[in-house]
Design a protein around this motif. Structure first.
Motif, PDB file in Angstrom:
ATOM      1  N   PRO A 381       0.838  -1.083   0.165  1.00 16.60           N
ATOM      2  CA  PRO A 381      -0.329   0.536  -0.104  1.00 16.60           C
ATOM      3  C   PRO A 381       0.701   1.093  -0.410  1.00 16.60           C
ATOM      4  CG  PRO A 381      -1.123  -1.675   1.861  1.00 16.60           C
ATOM      5  CD  PRO A 381       0.908  -1.853   1.104  1.00 16.60           C
ATOM      6  N   ILE A 382       0.464   2.487   0.025  1.00 14.60           N
ATOM      7  CA  ILE A 382       0.717   3.504  -0.038  1.00 14.60           C
ATOM      8  C   ILE A 382       1.186   4.038   0.723  1.00 14.60           C
ATOM      9  CG2 ILE A 382       0.940   6.278  -0.865  1.00 14.60           C
ATOM     10  CD1 ILE A 382      -1.521   5.092  -2.756  1.00 14.60           C
ATOM     11  N   ARG A 383       2.526   4.513   1.027  1.00 13.60           N
ATOM     12  CA  ARG A 383       3.602   5.067   2.320  1.00 13.60           C
ATOM     13  C   ARG A 383       3.027   6.953   2.111  1.00 13.60           C
ATOM     14  NH1 ARG A 383       8.272   4.937   4.399  1.00 13.60           N
ATOM     15  NH2 ARG A 383       7.378   5.268   5.982  1.00 13.60           N
ATOM     16  N   PRO A 384       1.807   6.851   3.770  1.00 10.28           N
ATOM     17  CA  PRO A 384       1.582   8.793   3.341  1.00 10.28           C
ATOM     18  C   PRO A 384       3.047   9.366   4.015  1.00 10.28           C
ATOM     19  CG  PRO A 384       1.130   7.355   5.606  1.00 10.28           C
ATOM     20  CD  PRO A 384       2.253   6.625   5.139  1.00 10.28           C
ATOM     21  N   PRO A 385       4.103   8.662   3.687  1.00 13.83           N
ATOM     22  CA  PRO A 385       5.118  10.177   3.556  1.00 13.83           C
ATOM     23  C   PRO A 385       5.461  10.880   2.139  1.00 13.83           C
ATOM     24  CG  PRO A 385       5.976   8.501   4.104  1.00 13.83           C
ATOM     25  CD  PRO A 385       5.256   8.209   4.797  1.00 13.83           C
ATOM     26  N   GLN A 386       4.898   9.401   0.758  1.00 10.68           N
ATOM     27  CA  GLN A 386       5.197   9.575   0.128  1.00 10.68           C
ATOM     28  C   GLN A 386       3.484  11.034  -0.266  1.00 10.68           C
ATOM     29  OE1 GLN A 386       3.851   6.876  -3.096  1.00 10.68           O
ATOM     30  NE2 GLN A 386       3.697   7.931  -4.390  1.00 10.68           N
ATOM     31  N   ARG A 528     -11.067   7.440  -5.511  1.00  8.28           N
ATOM     32  CA  ARG A 528      -9.835   6.500  -4.350  1.00  8.28           C
ATOM     33  C   ARG A 528      -8.646   5.947  -5.314  1.00  8.28           C
ATOM     34  NH1 ARG A 528     -12.176   1.238  -2.170  1.00  8.28           N
ATOM     35  NH2 ARG A 528     -10.629  -0.362  -2.019  1.00  8.28           N
ATOM     36  N   VAL A 529      -7.049   5.787  -4.159  1.00  2.23           N
ATOM     37  CA  VAL A 529      -5.930   5.900  -4.408  1.00  2.23           C
ATOM     38  C   VAL A 529      -5.731   4.815  -3.817  1.00  2.23           C
ATOM     39  CG1 VAL A 529      -3.927   6.780  -5.153  1.00  2.23           C
ATOM     40  CG2 VAL A 529      -6.226   8.397  -5.387  1.00  2.23           C
ATOM     41  N   GLU A 530      -5.280   4.094  -5.088  1.00  3.19           N
ATOM     42  CA  GLU A 530      -4.188   3.103  -4.738  1.00  3.19           C
ATOM     43  C   GLU A 530      -2.886   2.926  -5.025  1.00  3.19           C
ATOM     44  OE1 GLU A 530      -6.971  -0.757  -3.156  1.00  3.19           O
ATOM     45  OE2 GLU A 530      -8.176   0.279  -4.512  1.00  3.19           O
ATOM     46  N   ASP A 531      -3.216   3.327  -6.680  1.00  2.00           N
ATOM     47  CA  ASP A 531      -1.679   2.830  -6.889  1.00  2.00           C
ATOM     48  C   ASP A 531      -0.641   4.004  -6.668  1.00  2.00           C
ATOM     49  OD1 ASP A 531       0.708   2.898  -9.212  1.00  2.00           O
ATOM     50  OD2 ASP A 531      -0.517   2.175 -10.493  1.00  2.00           O
ATOM     51  N   PRO A 532       0.704   3.634  -6.290  1.00  2.46           N
ATOM     52  CA  PRO A 532       1.769   5.256  -5.661  1.00  2.46           C
ATOM     53  C   PRO A 532       2.317   5.790  -6.919  1.00  2.46           C
ATOM     54  CG  PRO A 532       2.662   3.034  -5.762  1.00  2.46           C
ATOM     55  CD  PRO A 532       1.200   3.030  -5.904  1.00  2.46           C
ATOM     56  N   ALA A 533       1.675   5.090  -8.425  1.00  2.00           N
ATOM     57  CA  ALA A 533       2.189   5.774  -9.169  1.00  2.00           C
ATOM     58  C   ALA A 533       1.262   6.769  -9.477  1.00  2.00           C
ATOM     59  CB  ALA A 533       2.166   4.935 -10.687  1.00  2.00           C
ATOM     60  N   ASP A 534       0.090   6.265  -9.045  1.00  2.00           N
ATOM     61  CA  ASP A 534      -1.353   7.629  -8.866  1.00  2.00           C
ATOM     62  C   ASP A 534      -1.166   9.101  -8.366  1.00  2.00           C
ATOM     63  OD1 ASP A 534      -1.626   6.456 -11.496  1.00  2.00           O
ATOM     64  OD2 ASP A 534      -3.294   5.164 -10.215  1.00  2.00           O
ATOM     65  N   VAL A 535      -0.492   9.030  -7.097  1.00  5.20           N
ATOM     66  CA  VAL A 535      -0.492   9.787  -6.013  1.00  5.20           C
ATOM     67  C   VAL A 535      -0.186  11.208  -6.983  1.00  5.20           C
ATOM     68  CG1 VAL A 535       0.437  11.021  -4.085  1.00  5.20           C
ATOM     69  CG2 VAL A 535       0.182   8.360  -4.127  1.00  5.20           C
ATOM     70  N   ASP A 536       0.463  11.984  -7.911  1.00 10.02           N
ATOM     71  CA  ASP A 536       0.508  13.249  -8.259  1.00 10.02           C
ATOM     72  C   ASP A 536      -0.148  13.537  -8.663  1.00 10.02           C
ATOM     73  OD1 ASP A 536       3.199  12.789  -6.961  1.00 10.02           O
ATOM     74  OD2 ASP A 536       3.828  14.605  -7.403  1.00 10.02           O
ATOM     75  N   ASP A 555      -9.451   9.250  -1.258  1.00 10.39           N
ATOM     76  CA  ASP A 555      -9.269   8.927  -0.329  1.00 10.39           C
ATOM     77  C   ASP A 555      -7.976   7.411  -0.845  1.00 10.39           C
ATOM     78  OD1 ASP A 555      -9.465   6.472   0.803  1.00 10.39           O
ATOM     79  OD2 ASP A 555     -11.299   5.536  -0.193  1.00 10.39           O
ATOM     80  N   PHE A 556      -6.935   7.592  -0.167  1.00  3.01           N
ATOM     81  CA  PHE A 556      -5.886   7.021  -0.185  1.00  3.01           C
ATOM     82  C   PHE A 556      -5.039   5.523   1.015  1.00  3.01           C
ATOM     83  CE2 PHE A 556      -4.446  11.595  -1.618  1.00  3.01           C
ATOM     84  CZ  PHE A 556      -3.431  10.924  -2.530  1.00  3.01           C
ATOM     85  N   HIS A 557      -5.390   4.660   0.028  1.00  3.35           N
ATOM     86  CA  HIS A 557      -5.455   3.441   1.026  1.00  3.35           C
ATOM     87  C   HIS A 557      -3.791   3.133   1.505  1.00  3.35           C
ATOM     88  CE1 HIS A 557     -10.090   2.453   0.675  1.00  3.35           C
ATOM     89  NE2 HIS A 557      -9.889   2.958  -0.175  1.00  3.35           N
ATOM     90  N   ILE A 558      -3.612   3.046   1.993  1.00  2.00           N
ATOM     91  CA  ILE A 558      -2.424   2.869   3.213  1.00  2.00           C
ATOM     92  C   ILE A 558      -2.406   2.071   4.305  1.00  2.00           C
ATOM     93  CG2 ILE A 558      -2.265   5.618   3.182  1.00  2.00           C
ATOM     94  CD1 ILE A 558      -2.677   4.949   6.343  1.00  2.00           C
ATOM     95  N   ALA A 559      -1.286   1.611   4.449  1.00  2.00           N
ATOM     96  CA  ALA A 559      -1.131   0.111   5.239  1.00  2.00           C
ATOM     97  C   ALA A 559      -0.909   1.016   6.421  1.00  2.00           C
ATOM     98  CB  ALA A 559       0.721  -0.402   5.326  1.00  2.00           C
ATOM     99  N   LYS A 560      -1.684  -0.582   7.706  1.00  2.00           N
ATOM    100  CA  LYS A 560      -2.055  -0.419   9.039  1.00  2.00           C
ATOM    101  C   LYS A 560      -0.229   0.369  10.039  1.00  2.00           C
ATOM    102  CE  LYS A 560      -6.196  -2.583   9.579  1.00  2.00           C
ATOM    103  NZ  LYS A 560      -6.955  -1.451   9.607  1.00  2.00           N
TER     104      LYS A 560
END
Length: 583
Positions: A381-386, A528-536, A555-560
């Motif tokens: 999953p996407i990391r919040p710092p990114q 809804r965003v799950e792919d880190p390539a789509d963040v920007d 809605d970014f889905h991240i790891a717990k």
């Protein structure tokens, strides 16, 4: 205290009298004080709403809940420094405002809450929605009052505006009995309040503090919400640059100093990052500016540099030595005291100053490389710092960050992962950290500052406490973006269970809603965003929607349980969780 006519008469002896209702007199006061908008929802629109329409140009912002009205006023007061006004209804409408007023008073913000209350003529007889509101409001406000004589209305309103902004700012509550509120009476014309009254610290104490600063090897400035309330940014910048003293803030002080500046070292306590804490731990002088030095900002008062002296600046004498005992106490307005402190500071070693600043810049540059590397990582999953670094990159300057309260969204607190780039561009919650207030306050922030971008970083838990107000943002054409760090649960409470090896019960959302679909249904742009390539790209689309007046939710889905290093360390050192005891 119940204000009677003779209490108000001396102050208004020479004022013209006119026949009007209490609500008409209140609207007259709001107009005279320069109030531009008022947040709330009517139970009976004959109280206040009708008179706002007939007798003023004050905008009424309709919200879905009385708590939301206070949250919007909270954000406006934070960004403008002026009293912001909200209103509610009798009984449960009043109780719905309690949490927000508690947060406003904790955060030293001038919020004025008005309410249509129980009839005075039948109080105690079982009237509909009867509530003795003033005793309930006193612990969460600076002043709570019920108008029991119409002629006292101008005095009450003037007193409310004065108390809200003077000394340590805070919330004020005014109850208007429903039977008296609509009854015409002879009421004096309104005289505007006198505004803020400023005071300077004792000159001898300033001289002692200045001598300490001149001789310090590693001084630091630690700024809280009082520095923001004082509008001390310019004085702080001059002092910091003139003495090469780095600046730290509490969450409440964030935004008083630009975090891209060479002398910014981020936040303290729970919110330390390594480069800041390394300097802090070896400091020999702490100058606290407008901070109550509360628990999370001090590591439960454990985080204090060994053998460092403490200079405490605060406008409230009651804040002095409330926890840490200062070596020098400077009681006065933060901006004035900082100017006086600089004027009195002489004899600094210029080589030592230059070397201190060079060391700070070098340490920050090395740490920034590490942070940039971490933020560039793209994982699933996407990391919040990114995500938080991308917000800085896409939204840039003139962006107000509205903070929420939770584990994952604390990434937006941690400098330099996210940097508040410009003075005044931060709306944090106070130490009560009422979840959902940031989500809602984002609307008030945009209405107060329509020329700026406004972003709120929130967890899915906090968002679900405030989702009804997405439609309010749409109605108001508030181009704001909610960035949701979605771990489908209450991440911070669950992290405590993880640390203590307990069963994870009542911390997961087993029927997690589709947040993007809910936002779309209310008229927002949503992804809804799950792919880190789509963040920007997602952030750029949100910004584009905002520029056309449409709110956006991503809605970014991240790891717990992906948290900053010091967040985890704090739980071991301060909370003593996870089987690790402080060393």
């Amino acid at each position: 205290m119940q204000v009677a006519a003779d209490a108000a008469a001396p102050h208004y002896r020479e004022a013209n009298m006119a026949t009007k209702t209490i609500w008409e007199a209140i609207v007259e006061a709001l107009q005279a004080e320069g109030v531009r908008r008022i947040y709330g929802l009517p139970g009976n629109p004959l109280h206040l709403v009708g008179d706002l329409v007939r007798h003023s140009d004050i905008e009424i912002v309709l919200v879905r809940h009385e708590h939301s009205a206070v949250a919007c006023a909270y954000a406006e007061a934070r960004l403008t420094g002026k009293p912001a006004v909200c209103f509610g209804n009798p009984g449960p409408g009043i109780t719905n405002m309690v949490t927000g007023l508690l947060e406003a008073t904790s955060g030293s913000l001038p919020v004025i809450a008005l309410s249509n209350g129980s009839p005075a003529s039948s109080m105690g007889m079982g009237a509909f929605q009867e509530l003795d509101s003033v005793p309930m409001m006193r612990p969460v406000t600076k002043w709570a009052e019920r108008i029991v004589d119409a002629s006292a209305t101008p005095w009450v309103m003037q007193r409310a505006f004065s108390l809200a902004v003077n000394g340590r700012p805070g919330a004020v509550f005014i109850d208007v009995p429903s039977d008296l509120g609509l009854r015409p009476a002879e009421i004096p014309d309104y005289r505007p309040s006198l505004g803020r009254h400023l005071s300077r610290a004792d000159a001898d104490a300033v001289a002692v503090a200045a001598d300490r600063l001149a001789k310090a090897r590693r001084p630091l400035l630690l700024c809280g919400a009082g520095a923001v309330a004082s509008q001390a940014a310019a004085a702080l910048m001059t002092l910091a640059e003139s003495t090469s003293t780095p600046v730290f803030t509490t969450p409440g002080g964030r935004g008083v100093f630009p975090e891209g500046h060479d002398l910014s070292l981020g936040q303290v306590g729970l919110y330390f990052t390594k480069v800041g804490k390394d300097y802090y731990d070896d400091a020999d002088l702490v100058i606290s500016v407008g901070s109550r030095l509360e628990e999370f900002s001090t590591g439960a008062w454990r985080y204090y540099p060994k053998d460092a002296a403490l200079v405490q600046i605060d406008i409230d004498p009651g804040a002095i030595a409330m926890n840490w005992r200062p070596d020098v106490a400077l009681i006065g307005d933060a901006a004035l005291v900082l100017r006086d402190l600089l004027a009195a500071t002489t004899g600094q070693d210029p080589e030592q100053r230059a070397q201190r600043q060079a060391d700070i810049i070098a340490a920050k540059a090395a740490f920034q490389v590490k942070v940039d590397t971490e933020c560039a990582q793209q994982t699933r999953p996407i990391r919040p710092p990114q995500i938080v670094a991308a917000i800085n990159r896409v939204f840039g300057h003139d962006t107000v960050m509205v903070h929420e309260n939770g584990g994952a969204d604390l990434w937006s607190y941690y400098w330099p992962y996210y940097k508040v780039l410009d003075v005044g561009d931060c709306v944090p919650m106070a130490e009560q950290t009422a979840m959902g207030m940031g989500v809602i306050g984002t609307i008030g922030a945009k209405l107060a500052c329509p020329e700026r971008n406004v972003v709120c970083v929130t967890g899915d838990g906090a968002l679900q406490m405030a989702m009804m107000e997405l439609a309010t943002a749409v109605e108001q054409k508030c181009g704001v973006t909610w960035v949701v760090l979605n771990n489908q649960g209450l991440g911070w409470p669950q992290f405590l269970q993880v640390l203590e090896h307990q069963q994870q019960v009542a911390t997961d959302f087993l029927a997690a809603p589709d947040l993007a679909a809910l936002a779309t249904a209310q008229g927002c742009f949503a992804l809804r965003v799950e792919d880190p390539a789509d963040v920007d790209a997602a952030l750029r689309q949100a910004l584009q929607a905002n520029q056309s007046g449409q709110p956006a939710l991503l809605d970014f889905h991240i790891a717990k349980h992906d948290y900053p290093d010091h967040f985890v360390r704090f739980h071991h050192e301060v909370f003593e969780l996870g089987g690790v005891k402080p060393g």
